[in-house]
Design a protein around this motif. Structure first.
Motif, PDB file in Angstrom:
ATOM      1  N   GLN A   5     113.067 -34.004 -20.840  1.00  0.00           N
ATOM      2  CA  GLN A   5     111.607 -34.094 -20.890  1.00  0.00           C
ATOM      3  C   GLN A   5     111.011 -34.266 -19.496  1.00  0.00           C
ATOM      4  O   GLN A   5     109.982 -33.669 -19.169  1.00  0.00           O
ATOM      5  N   ARG A   6     111.654 -35.086 -18.663  1.00  0.00           N
ATOM      6  CA  ARG A   6     111.180 -35.270 -17.289  1.00  0.00           C
ATOM      7  C   ARG A   6     111.272 -33.964 -16.498  1.00  0.00           C
ATOM      8  O   ARG A   6     110.358 -33.587 -15.775  1.00  0.00           O
ATOM      9  N   THR A   7     112.397 -33.275 -16.652  1.00  0.00           N
ATOM     10  CA  THR A   7     112.595 -32.007 -15.966  1.00  0.00           C
ATOM     11  C   THR A   7     111.548 -30.987 -16.413  1.00  0.00           C
ATOM     12  O   THR A   7     110.965 -30.275 -15.586  1.00  0.00           O
ATOM     13  N   GLU A   8     111.310 -30.936 -17.721  1.00  0.00           N
ATOM     14  CA  GLU A   8     110.309 -30.003 -18.243  1.00  0.00           C
ATOM     15  C   GLU A   8     108.923 -30.327 -17.686  1.00  0.00           C
ATOM     16  O   GLU A   8     108.179 -29.429 -17.296  1.00  0.00           O
ATOM     17  N   LEU A   9     108.578 -31.603 -17.617  1.00  0.00           N
ATOM     18  CA  LEU A   9     107.285 -32.015 -17.076  1.00  0.00           C
ATOM     19  C   LEU A   9     107.134 -31.555 -15.622  1.00  0.00           C
ATOM     20  O   LEU A   9     106.104 -30.999 -15.238  1.00  0.00           O
ATOM     21  N   MET A  11     108.732 -29.123 -14.117  1.00  0.00           N
ATOM     22  CA  MET A  11     108.665 -27.663 -14.064  1.00  0.00           C
ATOM     23  C   MET A  11     107.260 -27.185 -14.407  1.00  0.00           C
ATOM     24  O   MET A  11     106.714 -26.304 -13.732  1.00  0.00           O
ATOM     25  N   ARG A  12     106.676 -27.767 -15.434  1.00  0.00           N
ATOM     26  CA  ARG A  12     105.308 -27.388 -15.823  1.00  0.00           C
ATOM     27  C   ARG A  12     104.316 -27.734 -14.720  1.00  0.00           C
ATOM     28  O   ARG A  12     103.409 -26.949 -14.421  1.00  0.00           O
ATOM     29  N   VAL A  15     104.541 -25.174 -11.902  1.00  0.00           N
ATOM     30  CA  VAL A  15     103.904 -23.902 -12.256  1.00  0.00           C
ATOM     31  C   VAL A  15     102.386 -24.019 -12.136  1.00  0.00           C
ATOM     32  O   VAL A  15     101.724 -23.147 -11.547  1.00  0.00           O
ATOM     33  N   VAL A  16     101.822 -25.082 -12.677  1.00  0.00           N
ATOM     34  CA  VAL A  16     100.370 -25.280 -12.616  1.00  0.00           C
ATOM     35  C   VAL A  16      99.922 -25.456 -11.162  1.00  0.00           C
ATOM     36  O   VAL A  16      98.917 -24.872 -10.735  1.00  0.00           O
ATOM     37  N   ALA A  17     100.665 -26.240 -10.379  1.00  0.00           N
ATOM     38  CA  ALA A  17     100.299 -26.459  -8.970  1.00  0.00           C
ATOM     39  C   ALA A  17     100.342 -25.153  -8.189  1.00  0.00           C
ATOM     40  O   ALA A  17      99.437 -24.868  -7.393  1.00  0.00           O
ATOM     41  N   PHE A  18     101.377 -24.343  -8.393  1.00  0.00           N
ATOM     42  CA  PHE A  18     101.472 -23.056  -7.698  1.00  0.00           C
ATOM     43  C   PHE A  18     100.320 -22.144  -8.104  1.00  0.00           C
ATOM     44  O   PHE A  18      99.680 -21.513  -7.252  1.00  0.00           O
TER      45      PHE A  18
END
Length: 191
Positions: A5-9, A11-12, A15-18
């Motif tokens: 869950q931490r890794t997924e957070l 990663m998301r 993506v949003v920051a980029f």
């Protein structure tokens, strides 16, 4: 698990920051311009001489847009697609490995159908255990095959969706114009 869950957070968030970072960076650089039937990173007027090509630019807006579209859109997009494709391939190979293991267990039972009198009880227990294990593995196998099939369709959808638009953009950057029919086809494929 909590780690997943931490890794997924993270990663998301990346993506949003980029996405936000590149979108906001394009505003002061005046990179958003009409590009055929959509508004995207483009030069204005279409096909103007950009400064990275050497010499003076005659672009009113969007100078060096072909470099920015490569770094902000095309490369990140295709890195994502190729990453998803490699993960899909890994899922497929794991499903195949599970299938081979199941076949090996079935072969053990088939290879020794008539055990000797001394081995009879051991064989029956082993056969019973392997049969239960094989049934369990068959259920996992069907699930693995289903997941593998879904993963293949997922990766295939990426290619069908984005390949025409990428090709259209590359043709536009090279020739300065693309046929209207191809442009319509390419942007019809996009979600």
């Amino acid at each position: 698990s909590e780690e997943v869950q931490r890794t997924e957070l993270w990663m998301r968030m990346a993506v949003v920051a980029f996405s936000l970072g590149t979108s906001i960076a394009c505003l002061p650089l005046t990179l958003y311009n009409p590009m055929g039937i959509i508004c995207s990173i483009a030069s204005m007027p279409d096909g103007c001489h950009q400064s990275w090509q050497g010499g003076e630019t005659d672009c009113a807006r969007g100078d060096n847009s072909s470099i920015f579209i490569l770094g902000f859109l095309i490369l990140p997009l295709w890195i994502s697609i190729l990453t998803a494709t490699s993960i899909t391939a890994r899922i497929f190979f794991i499903a195949q490995k599970l299938e081979r293991q199941t076949e090996r267990m079935a072969a053990i039972i088939i290879l020794n159908p008539n055990p000797s009198q001394d081995d009879s009880m051991v064989h029956n227990n082993l056969q019973s255990h392997l049969l239960r294990s094989r049934c369990s593995n068959l259920l996992h196998l069907k699930r693995a095959q289903r997941i593998s099939r879904h993963a293949k369709w997922y990766a295939f959808a990426f290619f069908i969706t984005y390949a025409p638009a990428t090709i259209e953009r590359m043709v536009f950057d090279i020739r300065g114009i693309t046929p209207n029919w191809f442009e319509m086809f390419a942007y019809t494929c996009l979600p």
